[in-house]
Every structure is written in structure tokens, then in C-alpha cells.
Enzyme design. Sequence first.
Site, short mmCIF file in Angstrom:
data_model
loop_
_atom_site.label_atom_id
_atom_site.label_comp_id
_atom_site.label_asym_id
_atom_site.label_seq_id
_atom_site.Cartn_x
_atom_site.Cartn_y
_atom_site.Cartn_z
N GLY A 10 0.86 -1.19 0.00
CA GLY A 10 0.00 0.00 0.00
C GLY A 10 0.89 1.23 0.00
O GLY A 10 1.42 1.61 1.04
N ALA A 11 1.07 1.82 -1.20
CA ALA A 11 1.93 3.01 -1.29
C ALA A 11 1.07 4.27 -1.30
O ALA A 11 1.28 5.18 -2.10
CB ALA A 11 2.81 2.92 -2.53
N VAL A 14 -0.21 6.66 4.16
CA VAL A 14 0.53 6.10 5.31
C VAL A 14 1.76 5.32 4.83
O VAL A 14 2.85 5.46 5.39
CB VAL A 14 -0.38 5.18 6.16
CG1 VAL A 14 0.42 4.51 7.27
CG2 VAL A 14 -1.53 5.97 6.75
N ARG A 83 -10.89 6.11 6.45
CA ARG A 83 -12.26 6.59 6.68
C ARG A 83 -12.42 8.03 6.20
O ARG A 83 -11.46 8.76 6.03
CB ARG A 83 -12.65 6.45 8.13
CG ARG A 83 -11.78 7.21 9.11
CD ARG A 83 -12.13 6.81 10.51
NE ARG A 83 -11.18 7.36 11.45
CZ ARG A 83 -11.51 7.89 12.61
NH1 ARG A 83 -12.77 7.92 12.98
NH2 ARG A 83 -10.59 8.35 13.41
N ASN A 96 -11.91 -3.73 3.93
CA ASN A 96 -10.49 -3.92 4.29
C ASN A 96 -10.16 -5.35 4.69
O ASN A 96 -9.03 -5.80 4.49
CB ASN A 96 -10.10 -2.93 5.40
CG ASN A 96 -9.90 -1.53 4.83
OD1 ASN A 96 -9.89 -1.34 3.62
ND2 ASN A 96 -9.75 -0.54 5.70
N ASN A 121 -7.05 -0.26 9.09
CA ASN A 121 -8.18 -0.22 10.04
C ASN A 121 -9.35 -1.08 9.59
O ASN A 121 -9.50 -1.29 8.39
CB ASN A 121 -8.67 1.23 10.19
CG ASN A 121 -7.91 1.97 11.27
OD1 ASN A 121 -7.56 1.41 12.28
ND2 ASN A 121 -7.69 3.26 11.05
N HIS A 176 -7.88 0.07 19.18
CA HIS A 176 -7.64 1.35 18.51
C HIS A 176 -9.00 1.92 18.08
O HIS A 176 -9.56 1.54 17.08
CB HIS A 176 -6.76 1.10 17.27
CG HIS A 176 -6.42 2.35 16.53
ND1 HIS A 176 -5.91 3.46 17.14
CD2 HIS A 176 -6.48 2.66 15.21
CE1 HIS A 176 -5.68 4.39 16.23
NE2 HIS A 176 -6.03 3.93 15.05
O1 TXD Z 1 -3.17 3.78 13.70
C1 TXD Z 1 -3.42 3.16 12.68
N1 TXD Z 1 -3.34 1.84 12.68
C2 TXD Z 1 -3.78 3.88 11.43
C3 TXD Z 1 -4.47 3.14 10.39
C4 TXD Z 1 -3.41 5.22 11.22
C5 TXD Z 1 -3.68 5.84 10.02
C6 TXD Z 1 -4.36 5.16 8.92
N2 TXD Z 1 -4.85 3.87 9.25
C7 TXD Z 1 -5.41 3.03 8.18
O2 TXD Z 1 -4.40 2.69 7.23
C8 TXD Z 1 -6.49 3.68 7.35
O3 TXD Z 1 -7.74 3.69 8.01
C9 TXD Z 1 -6.50 2.75 6.15
O4 TXD Z 1 -7.23 1.58 6.42
C10 TXD Z 1 -5.01 2.39 5.97
C11 TXD Z 1 -4.31 3.16 4.86
O5 TXD Z 1 -4.52 4.54 5.01
P1 TXD Z 1 -3.98 5.57 3.91
O6 TXD Z 1 -4.32 6.92 4.38
O7 TXD Z 1 -2.58 5.25 3.55
O8 TXD Z 1 -4.92 5.20 2.64
P2 TXD Z 1 -4.61 5.48 1.10
O9 TXD Z 1 -3.83 6.73 0.93
O10 TXD Z 1 -5.93 5.34 0.39
O11 TXD Z 1 -3.65 4.27 0.69
C12 TXD Z 1 -4.07 2.94 0.66
C13 TXD Z 1 -3.36 2.28 -0.50
C14 TXD Z 1 -3.78 2.82 -1.88
O12 TXD Z 1 -2.64 3.32 -2.57
C15 TXD Z 1 -4.40 1.62 -2.58
O13 TXD Z 1 -4.17 1.59 -3.99
C16 TXD Z 1 -3.70 0.48 -1.85
O14 TXD Z 1 -3.66 0.88 -0.51
N3 TXD Z 1 -4.40 -0.81 -1.99
C17 TXD Z 1 -3.76 -1.97 -2.17
N4 TXD Z 1 -2.45 -2.24 -2.26
C18 TXD Z 1 -2.11 -3.54 -2.46
N5 TXD Z 1 -3.02 -4.54 -2.56
C19 TXD Z 1 -4.34 -4.30 -2.46
N6 TXD Z 1 -5.22 -5.30 -2.54
C20 TXD Z 1 -4.75 -2.96 -2.24
N7 TXD Z 1 -5.97 -2.37 -2.13
C21 TXD Z 1 -5.75 -1.05 -1.95
#
Ligand code: TXD
Length: 311
Positions: A10-11, A14, A83, A96, A121, A176
Site C-alpha cells: 500500500g503506497a 501512510v 475513513r 479492508n 483499520n 484502537h
Molecule cells: O493507527 C493506525 N493503525 C492507522 C491506520 C493510522 C492511520 C491510517 N490507518 C489506516 O491505514 C487507514 O484507516 C487505512 O485503512 C489504511 C491506509 O490509510 P492511507 O491513508 O494510507 O490510505 P490510502 O492513501 O488510500 O492508501 C491505501 C493504498 C492505496 O494506494 C491503494 O491503492 C492500496 O492501498 N491498496 C492496495 N495495495 C495492495 N493490494 C491491495 N489489494 C490494495 N488495495 C488497496
Amino acid sequence: MTRAKVSIIGAGSVGMATAHWIASKELGDLVLLDVVDGMPQGKALDLLQASPVEGFDSDIKGTNSYEDTKNSDIVIITSGVPRKPGMSRDDLISINAKIVKEVTQNVVKYSPNCILIVVTNPLDAMVFVASKVSNFPKNKIIGMAGILDSTRFRTFIAKELEVSVEDVDAMVLGGHGDTMVPLPRYSTVNGIPITELLPKEKIDALVERRRKGGEEIVNFLKTGSAFYAPGASIAEMVEAIVKDKKRILPCAAYCNAEYDVGGHFVGVPVKLGRNGVEKVMELKLSDEEKESFRKSVEHVKSLVEATEKFL
Ligand code: TXD
């Protein structure tokens, strides 16, 4: 001797903030994987081109293929949706859970001996998914949430007391989300409990702001959630593991007899080193703290039950 290999799945926000902190601290070589074609490759190249200025020699590779993550020492799962305003973390469960399941299956195929750090999350439920799917030893699966919850609390305490953030420590237990349990008695300014430095109403207000710390940011951003502090918190875990520092940090770890949890991943202080979770530290809790923790664990259990149907 080789540098640690750290893969981030997941780039997105985060994932990239994590990569940034890890690279700047030169904690290992990085692989960034995402489903979006070209995106991780472009971001990886951009970050790599900062290395001469910042002076780090970590290699950084972007990819859409799990083969490139082969034999990682640590894999960080941040893939999934964040979210939006009005949503709770728990609302993300169905979408998720499927993503984390598929990602974990691919990760373990190529890195059967890695340590997994789960970030997606709702955190406590997603750690459960990764554990169930990978079948890894429990010490090798860790959720990141407690450090973030604690660093937010530390920030607010330092601002309130007008003291250096370096002198402020804070402990937060439980799941969390809204049920997390900040522990003011174990939150200190250079050893002095904040209960001796602030009146109860002030502490209650800080606890409340801490509880809504994530939401405050989501409401400002509107299209996503926090990433700088989450990324820094993940990098702190990575540093503890690759340098075998044996740091005591709050993480989502597997507890059975510990705190009477009965076999679930929840936020507790752990000793983090080369082997992942090397020990769960048991704190003496007051009756009130025990009750809040029990409620938080109950909430985690209900989330896990809701997640099971997606496995
Ligand atoms: O304290 C904590 N644990 C957290 C958790 C703090 C901040 C964010 N938290 C959670 O992390 C948030 O609620 C999300 O569930 C994740 C990721 O958050 P982010 O802000 O990084 O979301 P983005 O910017 O949408 O990035 C998610 C990336 C996006 O580039 C998608 O293309 C990719 O995930 N994605 C995937 N990558 C690989 N394989 C699959 N299947 C896939 N699906 C989506």
C-alpha cells in the site's frame, strides 16, 4: 552482512510517510507495493532521488509484483481504504478485511519468515485477519496503533504544560478506537506523573481530545486520514526490531493469560526486538482502569466476530 529488507504494501498516504521516515533513518532497503500500475514505481523513484540530499543509502523500489518482496525481514500492511468524515474505523471492516486477507496470502508466499506489522483499520480486527491467514507465530504479528495514540497524547500534554515533547511519555491500552484506555497515572513528564502536574478536569479534556485525535484530522482533511504521525510510529517499531533495541512500546499484540484477554490482539505495552514481540508487559491497573480495559477488549472481540465471515 546485509541491510534489513522492509516491504510496505500500500503506497498510499501512510505507506509513503512510513517509507519517508524509514529511509531518512536508513533502517533498511525498501520495497513499495501497490495495486495501482506505475504509482509505487514513481513514488519510489522520487523518494530515492532525495537520498543524495538527505544522505541515506537505502535502496527503494516500487512494484506491483509480490515477487519483489521476496525474503523481506519486515512487511508492513497499510493497504486498504481510510475513513471519511462521519465514518468510524469499524465501518471499513468488510472492504479492508478482503484486502488484508488477499495481501497476507501473497506476502507469506514470498516471505514466510518475516515479521508482519499491520496498520490497516479497523486495526485490531485486521491484525486478527493477518494472524488467521498467515498462521505465523503470534510474536511475529504486531499491530500499530498504541504508539500513535500515545504520541498524540504526548503532544497534547507537552503543549498544555509548555514542556519539551522529549520529556513526555504516555501509556495507552486497549483497542484502537473510541474505547482505547489512556493511562494518566502512567503518563509522565521526566518521571513525574501528569496526575501531579495537572488538575483532573484538564487531564480529562486532554484524554477526550486524544480520543478524538484521529477524527479531528479526518474532519480537516475530508478525503483521508492522518499519515505523518502514523508513519513515524511505524518507523519507530521498525527501528526497534532491526536494531534489536528491546524498546517498551504500546502495540497490538496477542494476549491470552496476559491481562485475562483470552486469546486476542489488543493494545498493550510490549518489549519489541529482533524477534518481534518478545514479552507482554503487565501493568498493575486500578479497578476503574481494569473495567475500561475489559470494555475495550469486549469491543475488539465483537469486531473480530464481525470479521470472521469475511475469511
Ligand atoms: O493507527 C493506525 N493503525 C492507522 C491506520 C493510522 C492511520 C491510517 N490507518 C489506516 O491505514 C487507514 O484507516 C487505512 O485503512 C489504511 C491506509 O490509510 P492511507 O491513508 O494510507 O490510505 P490510502 O492513501 O488510500 O492508501 C491505501 C493504498 C492505496 O494506494 C491503494 O491503492 C492500496 O492501498 N491498496 C492496495 N495495495 C495492495 N493490494 C491491495 N489489494 C490494495 N488495495 C488497496
